[in-house]
Design a protein around this motif. Structure first.
Motif, PDB file in Angstrom:
ATOM      1  N   THR A  33     -22.243  51.054  25.633  1.00 48.92           N
ATOM      2  CA  THR A  33     -21.765  50.043  26.575  1.00 48.92           C
ATOM      3  C   THR A  33     -22.903  49.166  27.067  1.00 48.92           C
ATOM      4  O   THR A  33     -23.925  49.667  27.515  1.00 48.92           O
ATOM      5  CB  THR A  33     -21.128  50.758  27.791  1.00 48.92           C
ATOM      6  N   LEU A  34     -22.695  47.851  26.979  1.00 44.39           N
ATOM      7  CA  LEU A  34     -23.694  46.915  27.495  1.00 44.39           C
ATOM      8  C   LEU A  34     -23.032  45.950  28.472  1.00 44.39           C
ATOM      9  O   LEU A  34     -21.975  45.375  28.173  1.00 44.39           O
ATOM     10  CB  LEU A  34     -24.306  46.104  26.345  1.00 44.39           C
ATOM     11  N   VAL A  35     -23.649  45.789  29.634  1.00 40.53           N
ATOM     12  CA  VAL A  35     -23.198  44.789  30.601  1.00 40.53           C
ATOM     13  C   VAL A  35     -24.221  43.659  30.602  1.00 40.53           C
ATOM     14  O   VAL A  35     -25.421  43.895  30.792  1.00 40.53           O
ATOM     15  CB  VAL A  35     -23.115  45.380  32.027  1.00 40.53           C
ATOM     16  N   LEU A  36     -23.752  42.436  30.378  1.00 39.71           N
ATOM     17  CA  LEU A  36     -24.637  41.271  30.421  1.00 39.71           C
ATOM     18  C   LEU A  36     -24.382  40.507  31.711  1.00 39.71           C
ATOM     19  O   LEU A  36     -23.240  40.146  32.013  1.00 39.71           O
ATOM     20  CB  LEU A  36     -24.374  40.359  29.222  1.00 39.71           C
ATOM     21  N   GLU A  37     -25.427  40.289  32.464  1.00 49.58           N
ATOM     22  CA  GLU A  37     -25.316  39.592  33.755  1.00 49.58           C
ATOM     23  C   GLU A  37     -26.313  38.443  33.745  1.00 49.58           C
ATOM     24  O   GLU A  37     -27.497  38.653  33.469  1.00 49.58           O
ATOM     25  CB  GLU A  37     -25.618  40.576  34.896  1.00 49.58           C
ATOM     26  N   ASN A  38     -25.829  37.237  34.019  1.00 47.32           N
ATOM     27  CA  ASN A  38     -26.755  36.100  33.933  1.00 47.32           C
ATOM     28  C   ASN A  38     -27.529  35.858  35.233  1.00 47.32           C
ATOM     29  O   ASN A  38     -28.362  34.975  35.309  1.00 47.32           O
ATOM     30  CB  ASN A  38     -26.043  34.821  33.468  1.00 47.32           C
ATOM     31  N   SER A  39     -27.215  36.667  36.245  1.00 48.21           N
ATOM     32  CA  SER A  39     -27.941  36.565  37.506  1.00 48.21           C
ATOM     33  C   SER A  39     -28.343  37.984  37.903  1.00 48.21           C
ATOM     34  O   SER A  39     -28.639  38.804  37.048  1.00 48.21           O
ATOM     35  CB  SER A  39     -27.019  35.899  38.536  1.00 48.21           C
ATOM     36  N   LEU A  40     -28.315  38.261  39.215  1.00 50.43           N
ATOM     37  CA  LEU A  40     -28.613  39.623  39.662  1.00 50.43           C
ATOM     38  C   LEU A  40     -27.350  40.476  39.597  1.00 50.43           C
ATOM     39  O   LEU A  40     -26.247  39.966  39.794  1.00 50.43           O
ATOM     40  CB  LEU A  40     -29.105  39.605  41.112  1.00 50.43           C
ATOM     41  N   VAL A  41     -27.525  41.761  39.350  1.00 48.17           N
ATOM     42  CA  VAL A  41     -26.403  42.696  39.418  1.00 48.17           C
ATOM     43  C   VAL A  41     -25.778  42.612  40.812  1.00 48.17           C
ATOM     44  O   VAL A  41     -26.487  42.497  41.814  1.00 48.17           O
ATOM     45  CB  VAL A  41     -26.905  44.142  39.155  1.00 48.17           C
ATOM     46  N   ALA A  78     -24.347  53.530  30.418  1.00 43.93           N
ATOM     47  CA  ALA A  78     -24.184  52.081  30.271  1.00 43.93           C
ATOM     48  C   ALA A  78     -25.535  51.390  30.467  1.00 43.93           C
ATOM     49  O   ALA A  78     -26.305  51.773  31.343  1.00 43.93           O
ATOM     50  CB  ALA A  78     -23.175  51.551  31.288  1.00 43.93           C
ATOM     51  N   GLU A  79     -25.786  50.392  29.619  1.00 38.69           N
ATOM     52  CA  GLU A  79     -26.998  49.566  29.800  1.00 38.69           C
ATOM     53  C   GLU A  79     -26.593  48.298  30.542  1.00 38.69           C
ATOM     54  O   GLU A  79     -25.523  47.740  30.294  1.00 38.69           O
ATOM     55  CB  GLU A  79     -27.551  49.121  28.451  1.00 38.69           C
ATOM     56  N   ILE A  80     -27.487  47.840  31.407  1.00 38.50           N
ATOM     57  CA  ILE A  80     -27.229  46.599  32.142  1.00 38.50           C
ATOM     58  C   ILE A  80     -28.403  45.666  31.896  1.00 38.50           C
ATOM     59  O   ILE A  80     -29.557  46.055  32.103  1.00 38.50           O
ATOM     60  CB  ILE A  80     -27.066  46.877  33.649  1.00 38.50           C
ATOM     61  N   ASP A  81     -28.100  44.474  31.392  1.00 36.90           N
ATOM     62  CA  ASP A  81     -29.172  43.524  31.076  1.00 36.90           C
ATOM     63  C   ASP A  81     -28.972  42.259  31.913  1.00 36.90           C
ATOM     64  O   ASP A  81     -27.981  41.551  31.756  1.00 36.90           O
ATOM     65  CB  ASP A  81     -29.136  43.203  29.577  1.00 36.90           C
ATOM     66  N   GLU A  82     -29.909  42.012  32.816  1.00 36.53           N
ATOM     67  CA  GLU A  82     -29.834  40.827  33.679  1.00 36.53           C
ATOM     68  C   GLU A  82     -30.640  39.679  33.059  1.00 36.53           C
ATOM     69  O   GLU A  82     -31.635  39.915  32.382  1.00 36.53           O
ATOM     70  CB  GLU A  82     -30.439  41.131  35.056  1.00 36.53           C
ATOM     71  N   PHE A  83     -30.222  38.488  33.330  1.00 33.33           N
ATOM     72  CA  PHE A  83     -30.986  37.266  33.045  1.00 33.33           C
ATOM     73  C   PHE A  83     -31.178  36.949  31.559  1.00 33.33           C
ATOM     74  O   PHE A  83     -32.035  36.150  31.235  1.00 33.33           O
ATOM     75  CB  PHE A  83     -32.360  37.307  33.736  1.00 33.33           C
ATOM     76  N   ASP A  84     -30.412  37.588  30.658  1.00 33.17           N
ATOM     77  CA  ASP A  84     -30.443  37.156  29.256  1.00 33.17           C
ATOM     78  C   ASP A  84     -29.186  36.308  29.067  1.00 33.17           C
ATOM     79  O   ASP A  84     -28.111  36.811  28.767  1.00 33.17           O
ATOM     80  CB  ASP A  84     -30.469  38.369  28.320  1.00 33.17           C
ATOM     81  N   ARG A  85     -29.331  35.018  29.243  1.00 35.13           N
ATOM     82  CA  ARG A  85     -28.186  34.106  29.324  1.00 35.13           C
ATOM     83  C   ARG A  85     -27.374  34.098  28.025  1.00 35.13           C
ATOM     84  O   ARG A  85     -27.936  34.074  26.925  1.00 35.13           O
ATOM     85  CB  ARG A  85     -28.685  32.684  29.625  1.00 35.13           C
ATOM     86  N   ILE A  86     -26.052  34.138  28.168  1.00 32.38           N
ATOM     87  CA  ILE A  86     -25.179  34.085  26.995  1.00 32.38           C
ATOM     88  C   ILE A  86     -25.081  32.639  26.502  1.00 32.38           C
ATOM     89  O   ILE A  86     -24.786  31.730  27.274  1.00 32.38           O
ATOM     90  CB  ILE A  86     -23.773  34.637  27.343  1.00 32.38           C
ATOM     91  N   GLU A  87     -25.342  32.462  25.208  1.00 30.39           N
ATOM     92  CA  GLU A  87     -25.277  31.114  24.627  1.00 30.39           C
ATOM     93  C   GLU A  87     -23.980  30.885  23.868  1.00 30.39           C
ATOM     94  O   GLU A  87     -23.519  29.761  23.738  1.00 30.39           O
ATOM     95  CB  GLU A  87     -26.459  30.926  23.660  1.00 30.39           C
ATOM     96  N   ARG A  88     -23.399  31.988  23.312  1.00 29.04           N
ATOM     97  CA  ARG A  88     -22.224  31.816  22.446  1.00 29.04           C
ATOM     98  C   ARG A  88     -21.422  33.103  22.427  1.00 29.04           C
ATOM     99  O   ARG A  88     -21.996  34.198  22.383  1.00 29.04           O
ATOM    100  CB  ARG A  88     -22.716  31.492  21.024  1.00 29.04           C
ATOM    101  N   GLU A 101     -29.854  34.465  24.713  1.00 27.52           N
ATOM    102  CA  GLU A 101     -31.092  33.736  24.397  1.00 27.52           C
ATOM    103  C   GLU A 101     -31.997  34.548  23.480  1.00 27.52           C
ATOM    104  O   GLU A 101     -32.761  33.990  22.704  1.00 27.52           O
ATOM    105  CB  GLU A 101     -31.825  33.404  25.697  1.00 27.52           C
ATOM    106  N   THR A 102     -31.906  35.875  23.555  1.00 22.25           N
ATOM    107  CA  THR A 102     -32.866  36.699  22.799  1.00 22.25           C
ATOM    108  C   THR A 102     -32.231  37.575  21.714  1.00 22.25           C
ATOM    109  O   THR A 102     -32.941  38.060  20.848  1.00 22.25           O
ATOM    110  CB  THR A 102     -33.648  37.632  23.748  1.00 22.25           C
TER     111      THR A 102
END
Ligand SMILES: Cc1cc2nc3c(=O)[nH]c(=O)nc-3n(C[C@H](O)[C@H](O)[C@H](O)COP(=O)(O)OP(=O)(O)OC[C@H]3O[C@@H](n4cnc5c(N)ncnc54)[C@H](O)[C@@H]3O)c2cc1C
Length: 111
Positions: A33-41, A78-88, A101-102
């Protein structure tokens, strides 16, 4: 440089109450499980000083509630990844694609 490709069982977009709750359940099912967050949790609830309608708590701050929920989700893997902006996001392909982005993530399920 080519982006790293990573497979996940489920990707959750947004680490607010809803996303972290989904991550807790998915992690508990042993899904990668991965949670992508573009700001702070935390999302909106992190700004609430006093919450008085959350079952089991007479009164709790948003920061405390979200901190506990984040820990619970991570304890179940679960992994939580902040600030890796979703492009597509490609919902039509199999597997589905979330490109940040990465990295490029492949997954059958996106929430
Ligand atoms: C000041 C305040 C006080 C409140 N008090 C209460 C209360 O006492 N009781 C109550 O029941 N409710 C309360 N609420 C409402 C409650 O906070 C919300 O209903 C709840 O937080 C919604 O959670 P959510 O996970 O659905 O969405 P959000 O909290 O909005 O979380 C969404 C998350 O997704 C992220 N995100 C969005 N787009 C993307 C993207 N493209 N890529 C990656 N991440 C993304 C955001 O950054 C955010 O972290 C309050 C709200 C506020 C603002």
């Amino acid at each position: 440089m080519a982006k790293e490709h990573i497979e996940k069982d489920i990707i959750i977009i947004g680490a607010g109450m809803a996303g972290l709750t989904a991550a807790l359940y998915a992690g508990r099912m042993n899904l990668r499980t991965l949670v992508l967050e573009n700001s702070l949790v935390g999302g909106q609830i992190a700004t609430a000083a006093d919450i008085e309608n959350f079952p089991g708590f007479e009164r709790v701050s948003g920061m405390e509630l979200i901190g506990t929920l984040e820990k619970q989700a991570m304890n179940f893997g679960a992994e939580i990844d902040e600030f890796d902006r979703i492009e597509r996001v490609d919902l039509k392909s199999t597997p589905k694609i979330v490109e940040t982005e990465t990295r490029v993530y492949e997954t059958p399920v996106i929430i």
